[in-house]
Write a protein that holds these residues in place. Structure first.
Motif, PDB file in Angstrom:
ATOM      1  N   THR A 178      60.280  -1.199  65.968  1.00  0.00           N
ATOM      2  CA  THR A 178      61.419  -2.332  65.920  1.00  0.00           C
ATOM      3  C   THR A 178      61.678  -3.044  67.289  1.00  0.00           C
ATOM      4  OG1 THR A 178      62.201  -1.235  64.103  1.00  0.00           O
ATOM      5  CG2 THR A 178      63.558  -3.229  65.064  1.00  0.00           C
ATOM      6  N   ILE A 179      61.908  -2.278  68.104  1.00  0.00           N
ATOM      7  CA  ILE A 179      62.197  -2.964  69.457  1.00  0.00           C
ATOM      8  C   ILE A 179      60.851  -3.853  70.055  1.00  0.00           C
ATOM      9  CG2 ILE A 179      62.811  -2.369  71.740  1.00  0.00           C
ATOM     10  CD1 ILE A 179      64.951  -0.339  70.861  1.00  0.00           C
ATOM     11  N   ARG A 180      59.796  -2.987  69.938  1.00  0.00           N
ATOM     12  CA  ARG A 180      58.487  -3.524  70.475  1.00  0.00           C
ATOM     13  C   ARG A 180      58.274  -4.933  69.726  1.00  0.00           C
ATOM     14  NH1 ARG A 180      54.699   1.796  70.884  1.00  0.00           N
ATOM     15  NH2 ARG A 180      55.754   2.368  73.196  1.00  0.00           N
ATOM     16  N   SER A 181      58.544  -4.961  68.487  1.00  0.00           N
ATOM     17  CA  SER A 181      58.137  -6.094  67.490  1.00  0.00           C
ATOM     18  C   SER A 181      59.394  -7.338  68.291  1.00  0.00           C
ATOM     19  CB  SER A 181      58.303  -5.631  66.010  1.00  0.00           C
ATOM     20  OG  SER A 181      58.539  -6.961  65.371  1.00  0.00           O
ATOM     21  N   MET A 182      60.506  -6.944  68.130  1.00  0.00           N
ATOM     22  CA  MET A 182      61.476  -7.750  68.767  1.00  0.00           C
ATOM     23  C   MET A 182      61.027  -8.492  70.059  1.00  0.00           C
ATOM     24  SD  MET A 182      65.217  -5.923  67.694  1.00  0.00           S
ATOM     25  CE  MET A 182      66.033  -6.946  68.672  1.00  0.00           C
ATOM     26  N   ILE A 183      60.699  -7.696  70.890  1.00  0.00           N
ATOM     27  CA  ILE A 183      60.321  -8.132  72.444  1.00  0.00           C
ATOM     28  C   ILE A 183      59.016  -9.101  72.280  1.00  0.00           C
ATOM     29  CG2 ILE A 183      59.378  -7.513  74.716  1.00  0.00           C
ATOM     30  CD1 ILE A 183      61.059  -5.013  74.331  1.00  0.00           C
ATOM     31  N   THR A 221      61.781  12.634  64.391  1.00  0.00           N
ATOM     32  CA  THR A 221      60.792  11.794  65.107  1.00  0.00           C
ATOM     33  C   THR A 221      60.236  10.454  64.401  1.00  0.00           C
ATOM     34  OG1 THR A 221      59.904  13.934  65.452  1.00  0.00           O
ATOM     35  CG2 THR A 221      58.367  11.955  65.740  1.00  0.00           C
ATOM     36  N   TYR A 222      60.541  10.610  63.045  1.00  0.00           N
ATOM     37  CA  TYR A 222      60.196   9.346  62.632  1.00  0.00           C
ATOM     38  C   TYR A 222      61.334   8.146  62.892  1.00  0.00           C
ATOM     39  CZ  TYR A 222      59.637   5.877  58.644  1.00  0.00           C
ATOM     40  OH  TYR A 222      59.676   4.670  57.829  1.00  0.00           O
ATOM     41  N   MET A 223      62.634   8.384  62.905  1.00  0.00           N
ATOM     42  CA  MET A 223      63.583   7.523  63.385  1.00  0.00           C
ATOM     43  C   MET A 223      63.277   6.962  64.749  1.00  0.00           C
ATOM     44  SD  MET A 223      65.450   6.906  60.499  1.00  0.00           S
ATOM     45  CE  MET A 223      66.765   6.187  61.624  1.00  0.00           C
ATOM     46  N   VAL A 224      62.920   7.686  65.816  1.00  0.00           N
ATOM     47  CA  VAL A 224      62.681   7.293  67.030  1.00  0.00           C
ATOM     48  C   VAL A 224      61.557   6.416  67.155  1.00  0.00           C
ATOM     49  CG1 VAL A 224      62.026   8.130  69.400  1.00  0.00           C
ATOM     50  CG2 VAL A 224      63.742   9.399  67.881  1.00  0.00           C
ATOM     51  N   SER A 225      60.421   6.866  66.230  1.00  0.00           N
ATOM     52  CA  SER A 225      59.069   5.982  65.961  1.00  0.00           C
ATOM     53  C   SER A 225      59.448   4.781  65.487  1.00  0.00           C
ATOM     54  CB  SER A 225      58.118   6.782  65.254  1.00  0.00           C
ATOM     55  OG  SER A 225      56.994   5.830  65.221  1.00  0.00           O
ATOM     56  N   LEU A 226      60.416   4.602  64.356  1.00  0.00           N
ATOM     57  CA  LEU A 226      60.720   3.412  63.769  1.00  0.00           C
ATOM     58  C   LEU A 226      61.407   2.372  64.765  1.00  0.00           C
ATOM     59  CD1 LEU A 226      60.866   1.882  61.034  1.00  0.00           C
ATOM     60  CD2 LEU A 226      62.940   2.996  60.432  1.00  0.00           C
ATOM     61  N   VAL A 227      62.586   2.866  65.271  1.00  0.00           N
ATOM     62  CA  VAL A 227      63.172   2.163  66.391  1.00  0.00           C
ATOM     63  C   VAL A 227      62.387   1.637  67.387  1.00  0.00           C
ATOM     64  CG1 VAL A 227      65.080   2.454  68.082  1.00  0.00           C
ATOM     65  CG2 VAL A 227      65.554   3.416  65.843  1.00  0.00           C
TER      66      VAL A 227
END
Length: 187
Positions: A11-16, A2-8
Motif C-alpha cells: 500500500t505504501i509503495r502504491s501511494m508513493i 506477515t500478510y499484514m506487513v506485506s499488505l502495508v
C-alpha cells in the motif's frame, strides 16, 4: 502477521508510486502552461474536484490538460475544459483510456479547426456518443476512425458530421475501425 506487513508495504509503495506519477504529470503541464503560477496551482486543486466528479484520477485530468497545453490550449479555462472533455469521453466509452480519448479528440479538433474548444461537448463528443449508442459501432471505433481520417476528410471539404456518418456506414460493413479510417483517408 506477515500478510499484514506485506499488505502495508504494498500500500505504501502504491501511494508513493501514485504521488510520483502525479508529480511527473504536473511537471509536464508546467513546461507548457502559459498561465501564472497561481493559475497552475488553482488548476491543480480544481483537477482534484474534476477527477472526483467524473470518476477519474487527478493524474488523468492533469495529463489530459498537459496534452492540450502542448498544442497551444494553455489557459487555465481551456485546459480545464479540455481535460473535462477527455475525461467525459473516457467515461462514456467502455474500454477507452484517457490517452486514447485525448489523442482522438486532439486529432479531431486540429483537423476540423473550426471546432470551438469551448463547445467540444456539443460539437464532437455528443455526436460521437449518439452514433455510438445508435449504430453497430463503439465510441472507441469512431474515435479511432476519425483520428485516422479527419485531416484527409477536412482537406476534401467534408465536415465532422459527414465524416462520422461515412465512417459509421462503412464500419458497419467492415467491422474494422482502423481499416475503415484508412479507407476514408485514401479516397
Amino acid at each position: 502477521m506477515t500478510y499484514m506487513v506485506s499488505l502495508v508495504t504494498r500500500t505504501i509503495r502504491s501511494m508513493i508510486s501514485d504521488v510520483v506519477e502525479l508529480d511527473y504529470a504536473l511537471v509536464d503541464l508546467k513546461k507548457t502552461f502559459k498561465g501564472t503560477t497561481s493559475e497552475l496551482q488553482d488548476f491543480y486543486y480544481e483537477s482534484s474536484n474534476i477527477a472526483k466528479q467524473l470518476g477519474v484520477t487527478s493524474q488523468e485530468v492533469i495529463t489530459s490538460a498537459s496534452s492540450w497545453s502542448r498544442l497551444g490550449y494553455n489557459t487555465k479555462q481551456t485546459a480545464t475544459e479540455m481535460a473535462k472533455a477527455a475525461s467525459i469521453m473516457k467515461m462514456i466509452s467502455p474500454n477507452m483510456d484517457i490517452e486514447t480519448a485525448n489523442s482522438g479528440l486532439i486529432s479531431i479538433v486540429k483537423a476540423f479547426n473550426e471546432i470551438d474548444v469551448g463547445n467540444i461537448m456539443n460539437e464532437v463528443i455528443s455526436p460521437i456518443n449518439e452514433v455510438g449508442n445508435t449504430f453497430a459501432v463503439s465510441n472507441s471505433d469512431i474515435l479511432e476512425g476519425l483520428q485516422r481520417s479527419s485531416a484527409a476528410m477536412k482537406m476534401m471539404g467534408e465536415d465532422l458530421t459527414s465524416t462520422i456518418a461515412l465512417f459509421t456506414a462503412g464500419n458497419e460493413i467492415l467491422q474494422d475501425a482502423s481499416q475503415m479510417g484508412n479507407a476514408l483517408r485514401s479516397e
